[in-house]
Design an enzyme around this catalytic site. Structure first.
Site, PDB file in Angstrom:
ATOM      1  N   GLY A 231      89.674  57.482  -6.465  1.00 21.76           N
ATOM      2  CA  GLY A 231      88.848  56.686  -5.563  1.00 21.76           C
ATOM      3  C   GLY A 231      89.718  56.092  -4.470  1.00 21.76           C
TER       4      GLY A 231
ATOM      5  N   GLN B 136      92.239  50.640   2.129  1.00 22.87           N
ATOM      6  CA  GLN B 136      93.484  51.301   1.718  1.00 22.87           C
ATOM      7  C   GLN B 136      94.023  52.251   2.784  1.00 22.87           C
ATOM      8  OE1 GLN B 136      91.701  52.307  -2.353  1.00 22.87           O
ATOM      9  NE2 GLN B 136      93.854  51.896  -2.826  1.00 22.87           N
TER      10      GLN B 136
ATOM     11  N   CYS C 231      96.446  51.405  -9.059  1.00 23.52           N
ATOM     12  CA  CYS C 231      95.891  51.355  -7.704  1.00 23.52           C
ATOM     13  C   CYS C 231      96.831  52.099  -6.763  1.00 23.52           C
ATOM     14  CB  CYS C 231      95.746  49.897  -7.263  1.00 23.52           C
ATOM     15  SG  CYS C 231      95.046  49.719  -5.611  1.00 23.52           S
ATOM     16  N   LEU C 232      96.275  52.969  -5.922  1.00 22.21           N
ATOM     17  CA  LEU C 232      97.106  53.729  -4.980  1.00 22.21           C
ATOM     18  C   LEU C 232      97.832  52.801  -4.015  1.00 22.21           C
ATOM     19  CD1 LEU C 232      94.684  56.684  -4.111  1.00 22.21           C
ATOM     20  CD2 LEU C 232      96.583  56.677  -5.752  1.00 22.21           C
TER      21      LEU C 232
ATOM     22  N   HIS D 136      86.373  49.003  -9.288  1.00 22.29           N
ATOM     23  CA  HIS D 136      87.664  48.838  -8.615  1.00 22.29           C
ATOM     24  C   HIS D 136      87.506  48.996  -7.094  1.00 22.29           C
ATOM     25  CE1 HIS D 136      92.198  49.590  -8.595  1.00 22.29           C
ATOM     26  NE2 HIS D 136      91.847  49.965  -7.382  1.00 22.29           N
ATOM     27  N   GLU D 137      86.777  50.033  -6.679  1.00 24.51           N
ATOM     28  CA  GLU D 137      86.637  50.307  -5.237  1.00 24.51           C
ATOM     29  C   GLU D 137      85.743  49.257  -4.563  1.00 24.51           C
ATOM     30  OE1 GLU D 137      88.794  52.219  -4.196  1.00 24.51           O
ATOM     31  OE2 GLU D 137      89.224  53.244  -6.069  1.00 24.51           O
TER      32      GLU D 137
ATOM     33  N   HIS E  97      87.734  46.246  -3.910  1.00 24.56           N
ATOM     34  CA  HIS E  97      88.573  46.383  -2.713  1.00 24.56           C
ATOM     35  C   HIS E  97      87.817  45.940  -1.460  1.00 24.56           C
ATOM     36  CE1 HIS E  97      92.399  48.079  -3.775  1.00 24.56           C
ATOM     37  NE2 HIS E  97      91.910  49.165  -4.342  1.00 24.56           N
TER      38      HIS E  97
HETATM   39 ZN    ZN Z   1      92.909  50.294  -5.691  1.00 22.27          ZN
END
Ligand code: ZN
Length: 200
Positions: free
Chosen positions: A54, A59, A105-106, A147-148, A151
């Site tokens: 995701g 991000q 998390c990326l 999670h997304e 964000h």
């Molecule tokens: Zn993340």
């Protein structure tokens, strides 16, 4: 077949925790136009290059309420899509079951730590053309939707951890942060470190 061929998008650098855009509420999507569609293509390309499930617009440095996902559910069925202006509904009372698994998390690459979240989530919003969309998620997909959406509300999963767990998460990231170039995943991760890890 490369990811770029698949999405037509361009790989963008991934913004890290600490950048202001990661910690503020985003603007709603109101124009479902070509520039949104191009952004979504770029977000897919970036997510695949980073091997994520995701990715939120914050991000890639944009304060816009849209995320993309390609993520398996509890039955190993892959779900791929886009949600603009997402709102997550979680089970309450007897229906609410927490699942504790490693989350990452990326935007804090390389670090994973356990976090309890409801194992079922419904996410509603609009697709890339502005049509209503509803995604029901179990397992990893339920976690991804939460999670997304977090964000896009300016919350990173570190905000949901105890101080102690957060410290540990940052230490894990610190150990590996040198292996991620500043513009990752535009420049790939330095894989040499993986060999070193194996020798430890
Ligand atoms: Zn993340």
């Amino acid at each position: 077949m490369t990811t770029e061929q698949k999405t037509g998008g361009q790989i963008l650098p991934i913004t890290r925790w600490g950048a202001p855009v990661m910690h503020a509420r985003t603007r709603p999507v109101t124009d479902f136009d070509e520039s949104l569609s191009a952004l979504v293509d770029d977000m897919f390309a970036t997510m695949y290059a980073a091997e994520g499930v995701g990715l939120a617009a914050t991000q890639v440095g944009l304060d816009l309420a849209v995320f993309v996902f390609d993520c398996p559910d509890d039955d190993h069925v892959r779900h791929r899509g886009v949600v603009c202006n997402p709102v997550v509904e979680l089970p309450e009372g007897k229906e609410r079951h927490l699942e504790t698994i490693d989350e990452g998390c990326l935007s804090l690459p390389g670090a994973y730590i356990e976090l309890a979240r409801p194992d079922h989530a419904v996410c509603r919003g609009q697709d890339v053309e502005g049509r209503p969309v509803e995604v029901t998620g179990t397992g990893l997909l339920a976690r991804c939707l939460q999670h997304e959406t977090d964000h896009l509300n300016g919350t990173v999963f570190g905000d949901r951890l105890s101080g102690r767990a957060r410290k540990k998460l940052y230490a894990l990231h610190e150990d590996l942060s040198d292996t991620y170039p500043e513009d990752w995943p535009v420049s790939p991760r330095d894989q040499r470190y993986d060999d070193e890890d194996e020798e430890d």
